[in-house]
Design an enzyme around this catalytic site. Structure first.
Site, PDB file in Angstrom:
ATOM      1  N   GLU A   1      41.130 -25.552  -1.091  1.00  0.00           N
ATOM      2  CA  GLU A   1      40.776 -25.209  -2.484  1.00  0.00           C
ATOM      3  C   GLU A   1      41.896 -24.221  -2.982  1.00  0.00           C
ATOM      4  O   GLU A   1      42.179 -23.369  -2.201  1.00  0.00           O
ATOM      5  CB  GLU A   1      39.379 -24.899  -2.894  1.00  0.00           C
ATOM      6  CG  GLU A   1      38.194 -26.056  -2.609  1.00  0.00           C
ATOM      7  CD  GLU A   1      37.196 -25.600  -3.011  1.00  0.00           C
ATOM      8  OE1 GLU A   1      36.858 -24.430  -3.473  1.00  0.00           O
ATOM      9  OE2 GLU A   1      36.282 -26.308  -2.117  1.00  0.00           O
TER      10      GLU A   1
ATOM     11  N   ASN B   1      38.904 -28.218  10.904  1.00  0.00           N
ATOM     12  CA  ASN B   1      38.464 -26.915  10.475  1.00  0.00           C
ATOM     13  C   ASN B   1      37.723 -25.991  11.417  1.00  0.00           C
ATOM     14  O   ASN B   1      37.965 -24.742  11.306  1.00  0.00           O
ATOM     15  CB  ASN B   1      37.308 -27.690   9.521  1.00  0.00           C
ATOM     16  CG  ASN B   1      37.694 -28.058   8.228  1.00  0.00           C
ATOM     17  OD1 ASN B   1      38.871 -27.817   7.909  1.00  0.00           O
ATOM     18  ND2 ASN B   1      36.938 -28.646   7.306  1.00  0.00           N
TER      19      ASN B   1
ATOM     20  N   VAL C   1      36.612 -10.140   5.243  1.00  0.00           N
ATOM     21  CA  VAL C   1      35.379  -9.896   5.310  1.00  0.00           C
ATOM     22  C   VAL C   1      34.503 -11.090   6.112  1.00  0.00           C
ATOM     23  O   VAL C   1      33.450 -11.014   6.111  1.00  0.00           O
ATOM     24  CB  VAL C   1      34.779  -9.520   3.923  1.00  0.00           C
ATOM     25  CG1 VAL C   1      35.435 -10.544   2.804  1.00  0.00           C
ATOM     26  CG2 VAL C   1      33.191  -9.551   3.799  1.00  0.00           C
TER      27      VAL C   1
ATOM     28  N   GLY D   1      34.634 -18.163   4.076  1.00  0.00           N
ATOM     29  CA  GLY D   1      33.485 -18.893   3.326  1.00  0.00           C
ATOM     30  C   GLY D   1      33.969 -20.153   2.997  1.00  0.00           C
ATOM     31  O   GLY D   1      34.881 -20.753   3.659  1.00  0.00           O
TER      32      GLY D   1
ATOM     33  N   CYS E   1      33.404 -25.832   3.537  1.00  0.00           N
ATOM     34  CA  CYS E   1      33.622 -26.865   4.948  1.00  0.00           C
ATOM     35  C   CYS E   1      33.328 -26.029   6.352  1.00  0.00           C
ATOM     36  O   CYS E   1      32.725 -26.395   7.034  1.00  0.00           O
ATOM     37  CB  CYS E   1      35.121 -27.224   4.715  1.00  0.00           C
ATOM     38  SG  CYS E   1      35.063 -28.449   3.573  1.00  0.00           S
TER      39      CYS E   1
ATOM     40  N   ARG F   1      30.777 -21.385  -2.894  1.00  0.00           N
ATOM     41  CA  ARG F   1      30.035 -21.936  -1.961  1.00  0.00           C
ATOM     42  C   ARG F   1      30.135 -21.207  -0.642  1.00  0.00           C
ATOM     43  O   ARG F   1      31.291 -21.025  -0.333  1.00  0.00           O
ATOM     44  CB  ARG F   1      29.958 -23.615  -1.661  1.00  0.00           C
ATOM     45  CG  ARG F   1      29.527 -24.146  -2.720  1.00  0.00           C
ATOM     46  CD  ARG F   1      29.852 -25.650  -2.665  1.00  0.00           C
ATOM     47  NE  ARG F   1      31.142 -25.869  -2.808  1.00  0.00           N
ATOM     48  CZ  ARG F   1      31.649 -27.343  -2.745  1.00  0.00           C
ATOM     49  NH1 ARG F   1      30.908 -28.261  -2.472  1.00  0.00           N
ATOM     50  NH2 ARG F   1      32.954 -27.469  -3.071  1.00  0.00           N
TER      51      ARG F   1
HETATM   52  C1  UDX Z   1      39.445 -25.644   4.481  1.00  0.00           C
HETATM   53  C2  UDX Z   1      40.611 -26.368   4.938  1.00  0.00           C
HETATM   54  O1  UDX Z   1      41.783 -25.327   5.188  1.00  0.00           O
HETATM   55  C3  UDX Z   1      40.861 -27.443   4.495  1.00  0.00           C
HETATM   56  O2  UDX Z   1      41.860 -28.220   5.346  1.00  0.00           O
HETATM   57  C4  UDX Z   1      39.739 -28.458   4.338  1.00  0.00           C
HETATM   58  O3  UDX Z   1      40.035 -29.656   3.880  1.00  0.00           O
HETATM   59  C5  UDX Z   1      38.701 -27.892   3.875  1.00  0.00           C
HETATM   60  O4  UDX Z   1      38.178 -26.547   4.291  1.00  0.00           O
HETATM   61  P1  UDX Z   1      39.192 -24.458   2.009  1.00  0.00           P
HETATM   62  O5  UDX Z   1      37.770 -24.141   2.376  1.00  0.00           O
HETATM   63  O6  UDX Z   1      39.308 -24.798   0.992  1.00  0.00           O
HETATM   64  O7  UDX Z   1      39.787 -25.390   2.972  1.00  0.00           O
HETATM   65  O8  UDX Z   1      39.910 -22.944   2.050  1.00  0.00           O
HETATM   66  P2  UDX Z   1      40.817 -22.211   3.314  1.00  0.00           P
HETATM   67  O9  UDX Z   1      41.816 -21.747   2.589  1.00  0.00           O
HETATM   68  O10 UDX Z   1      40.823 -22.791   4.499  1.00  0.00           O
HETATM   69  O11 UDX Z   1      40.013 -20.906   3.580  1.00  0.00           O
HETATM   70  C6  UDX Z   1      38.677 -20.852   3.995  1.00  0.00           C
HETATM   71  C7  UDX Z   1      38.257 -19.590   4.226  1.00  0.00           C
HETATM   72  O12 UDX Z   1      38.815 -18.569   5.170  1.00  0.00           O
HETATM   73  C8  UDX Z   1      38.153 -18.776   2.917  1.00  0.00           C
HETATM   74  O13 UDX Z   1      36.944 -17.506   2.573  1.00  0.00           O
HETATM   75  C9  UDX Z   1      39.481 -17.793   3.118  1.00  0.00           C
HETATM   76  O14 UDX Z   1      39.562 -16.628   2.365  1.00  0.00           O
HETATM   77  C10 UDX Z   1      39.290 -17.596   4.430  1.00  0.00           C
HETATM   78  N1  UDX Z   1      40.329 -17.064   5.147  1.00  0.00           N
HETATM   79  C11 UDX Z   1      41.676 -18.201   5.567  1.00  0.00           C
HETATM   80  C12 UDX Z   1      40.720 -15.934   5.861  1.00  0.00           C
HETATM   81  O15 UDX Z   1      39.547 -15.118   6.000  1.00  0.00           O
HETATM   82  N2  UDX Z   1      41.645 -15.585   6.707  1.00  0.00           N
HETATM   83  C13 UDX Z   1      42.977 -16.536   6.947  1.00  0.00           C
HETATM   84  O16 UDX Z   1      44.068 -16.145   7.293  1.00  0.00           O
HETATM   85  C14 UDX Z   1      42.651 -17.617   5.967  1.00  0.00           C
HETATM   86  P1  ADP Z   2      32.956 -31.911  -2.503  1.00  0.00           P
HETATM   87  O1  ADP Z   2      33.553 -30.466  -2.258  1.00  0.00           O
HETATM   88  O2  ADP Z   2      32.553 -32.516  -1.217  1.00  0.00           O
HETATM   89  O3  ADP Z   2      33.887 -32.902  -3.359  1.00  0.00           O
HETATM   90  P2  ADP Z   2      30.973 -31.716  -4.649  1.00  0.00           P
HETATM   91  O4  ADP Z   2      29.557 -31.307  -4.578  1.00  0.00           O
HETATM   92  O5  ADP Z   2      32.091 -30.983  -5.382  1.00  0.00           O
HETATM   93  O6  ADP Z   2      31.398 -32.054  -2.873  1.00  0.00           O
HETATM   94  O7  ADP Z   2      31.039 -33.165  -5.319  1.00  0.00           O
HETATM   95  C1  ADP Z   2      30.387 -34.211  -4.689  1.00  0.00           C
HETATM   96  C2  ADP Z   2      29.976 -35.236  -6.214  1.00  0.00           C
HETATM   97  O8  ADP Z   2      29.485 -36.334  -5.777  1.00  0.00           O
HETATM   98  C3  ADP Z   2      28.956 -34.480  -7.044  1.00  0.00           C
HETATM   99  O9  ADP Z   2      29.435 -34.463  -8.399  1.00  0.00           O
HETATM  100  C4  ADP Z   2      27.544 -35.421  -6.932  1.00  0.00           C
HETATM  101  O10 ADP Z   2      27.117 -35.609  -8.335  1.00  0.00           O
HETATM  102  C5  ADP Z   2      28.461 -36.794  -6.695  1.00  0.00           C
HETATM  103  N1  ADP Z   2      27.518 -37.711  -5.868  1.00  0.00           N
HETATM  104  C6  ADP Z   2      26.762 -37.702  -4.957  1.00  0.00           C
HETATM  105  N2  ADP Z   2      26.117 -38.898  -4.654  1.00  0.00           N
HETATM  106  C7  ADP Z   2      26.764 -39.716  -5.523  1.00  0.00           C
HETATM  107  C8  ADP Z   2      26.245 -41.128  -5.766  1.00  0.00           C
HETATM  108  N3  ADP Z   2      25.333 -41.713  -5.009  1.00  0.00           N
HETATM  109  N4  ADP Z   2      26.861 -41.495  -6.673  1.00  0.00           N
HETATM  110  C9  ADP Z   2      27.757 -41.056  -7.513  1.00  0.00           C
HETATM  111  N5  ADP Z   2      28.005 -39.516  -7.353  1.00  0.00           N
HETATM  112  C10 ADP Z   2      27.573 -39.160  -6.338  1.00  0.00           C
END
Ligand code: UDX
Ligand code: ADP
Length: 493
Positions: A164, A223, A269, A272, A275, A345
């Protein structure tokens, strides 16, 4: 097999950006993202997208209405699609067997049953959501058990590695695309069909194919490895604070070793996001189920260190503020789990806020995106407090949401958020936090004024010169900031 139509179930952080980029790069393919939430779909069809992601607006604006559609018409779109992506949420189970650890697959199963109910012809069903190893087998079982005449399926695992805040960039320039499938002629044909979509913009050598289970496990493993690096550097940040070493210097020194590399070594800190914790808990649970307790304990420790880091940081705030924050006003800058996203989240800010609230503090919060996320119900710059209030009213945070609500204030800018507070706590590394006039902020704060930098982004020396007592994660506390230790607990300040 020629791919003409793609349908994606789930218009969230994964489904929305992924399909937008596929639509951008494959103008001849019709891509439709469906969701059971009509509100979410309406947001995707409006000028205010439901998620903030740099570059996403432009891509959606270019493709929407041409070959990119957002719809609640689940039946038609599943029927017409050649490829169906499952991009639904897989949260950690909060009940029953595996509570707090196993992935809750009810949404994945729901999506599989929807497909089974309406599909016609041959479908390639692609599991994109992060799932436990062998989840594809469960999807396949559901589909095969409900097989109607003239319907056939191939199930592929194609985990999404986007991060993200950089999702568009990650999708456009993916390090690799991983596709897992069945080792059979039909499996190979399905892999080839999905590869042909990615090959429009990803070099062939970056598209790797494996068996389904390796693909599923690789996502969890990637991850887990990334989170492990953060816990490793965070564990060293505690050593640095106790010794006088500086964790940024240590990270730089070890990161220049090409075997280690410089990325994901930023102490913080705590990590988060939706994932890392979920996937490691899931991995731990799988290991326990496979009777591999040593492996489970090994990965569990990555989570334990993350919890330790969040608690350690929060405790440091209280200790520095003369061992009490009761009735003090503390400003949390940044509430999203990282910069450039409005997603909260598992944000470490929630943990910090909870600790401060438990200790009787008034908590001021400002976040550039979480609070100012555009929505259908609010004009572009109005403050939307709902996400923060929802997070802080959750039963895991408080058993008295009403009282909590009264001591939490959400602000539209950092200057008003810091006014009259005893301390600033930086929980997210937003770039705009670097641009503030901290002398002006200092004037408006109670004295002594403290800054707790949980992201190592602020200039502690410059802040010290203004008069702040600064605590930066991974740095030994300076003489000025050591104030509380030498003075012990002071009466009310
Ligand atoms: C992660 C994976 O990077 C991605 O490949 C997978 O598809 C989904 O999970 P995301 O959770 O979006 O992605 O963000 P990411 O950049 O990985 O950061 C996760 C957390 O780690 C954040 O809270 C970030 O601030 C923290 N972080 C990251 C650190 O504290 N230090 C770092 O050096 C890198
Ligand atoms: P992610 O970060 O994995 O993309 P999100 O919570 O952002 O997860 O998005 C998941 C989406 O999937 C939500 O918008 C939810 O409404 C949708 N969803 C879950 N189950 C179904 C389903 N059976 N049919 C259609 N949409 C669904």
């Amino acid at each position: 097999m020629e791919v003409r139509k793609i349908c994606c179930i789930g218009a969230g952080y994964v489904g929305g950006p992924t399909c937008s980029v596929i639509a951008l790069k494959c103008p001849e393919i019709q891509v439709t993202v469906i969701d059971k939430s009509a509100v979410r779909i309406a947001q995707w069809n409006s000028d205010s997208l439901p998620i903030y992601e740099p570059g996403l607006d432009e891509v959606v604006r270019k493709c929407r209405g041409k070959n990119l559609f957002f719809s609640t018409d689940i039946e038609t779109n599943i029927k017409e699609a050649d490829i169906i992506f499952i991009c639904v949420n897989t949260p950690t189970k909060n009940f029953g067997n595996g509570k707090g650890r196993a992935a809750d697959l009810k949404y994945v199963e729901g999506a599989a049953r929807m497909i089974a109910d309406v599909a016609v012809g041959h479908k390639i069903v692609v599991e994109k959501s992060t799932v436990p190893v062998r989840a594809a087998e469960s999807i396949s079982n559901i589909l095969q058990a409900n097989l109607r005449e003239s319907v056939s399926y191939q199930i592929l695992s194609n985990p999404e590695f986007l991060s993200e805040g950089t999702a568009i960039e990650d999708l456009l320039k993916a390090d690799r695309v991983l596709i897992g499938g069945e080792d059979s002629p039909a499996g190979h044909a399905a892999i080839a069909a999905l590869s042909s979509v990615y090959m429009r913009w990803i070099p062939a050598e970056k598209i790797i194919t494996t068996n389904t289970w390796s693909s599923e496990l690789s996502k969890l493993a990637a991850n887990a490895f990334l989170a492990q690096r953060i816990s490793s550097i965070n564990s060293l940040s505690a050593v640095c604070e106790a010794t006088g070493a500086d964790v940024s210097e240590v990270a730089r020194a070890i990161g220049m070793d090409t075997r280690i590399g410089p990325k994901f070594l930023k102490a913080s800190v705590g990590f988060g996001g939706s994932c890392f914790q979920k996937d490691i808990l899931n991995l731990v649970y799988i290991c326990e189920c496979l009777n591999l307790p040593e492996v489970a304990a090994y990965w569990q420790q990555v989570i334990n260190i993350n919890e330790y880091q969040k608690s350690r940081f929060s405790a440091k705030i209280i200790e520095s503020l003369f061992n009490t924050v009761t009735d003090k006003r503390i400003c949390i800058l940044g509430f999203s789990f990282k910069k450039d996203t409005g997603d909260t989240r598992e944000s470490p800010a929630i943990h910090v806020a909870k600790t401060l609230l438990d200790e009787g503090a008034y908590v001021h919060i400002y976040d550039p995106k979480v609070t100012i996320i555009p929505s259908l119900y609010c004009t572009e710059f109005c403050v939307d407090e709902s996400q923060i209030r929802e997070d802080l009213s959750h039963p895991s945070v408080t058993d008295d949401p009403e009282s909590t609500n009264q001591v939490v204030s959400v602000f539209k800018d950092a200057y008003s958020a810091t006014e009259g507070t005893h301390a600033i706590v930086v929980c997210t590394e937003w770039d705009e936090f670097l641009t503030y006039d901290y002398a002006k902020i200092y004037k408006g704060m109670m004295k002594p004024a403290f800054v707790f930098d949980g992201r190592m982004i602020l200039d502690d020396v410059a802040l010290g010169k203004i008069g702040f007592h600064v605590h930066t994660i991974g740095k030994k506390i300076g003489r000025r900031a050591n104030f509380s230790r030498s003075w012990g607990t002071l009466p009310h300040v």
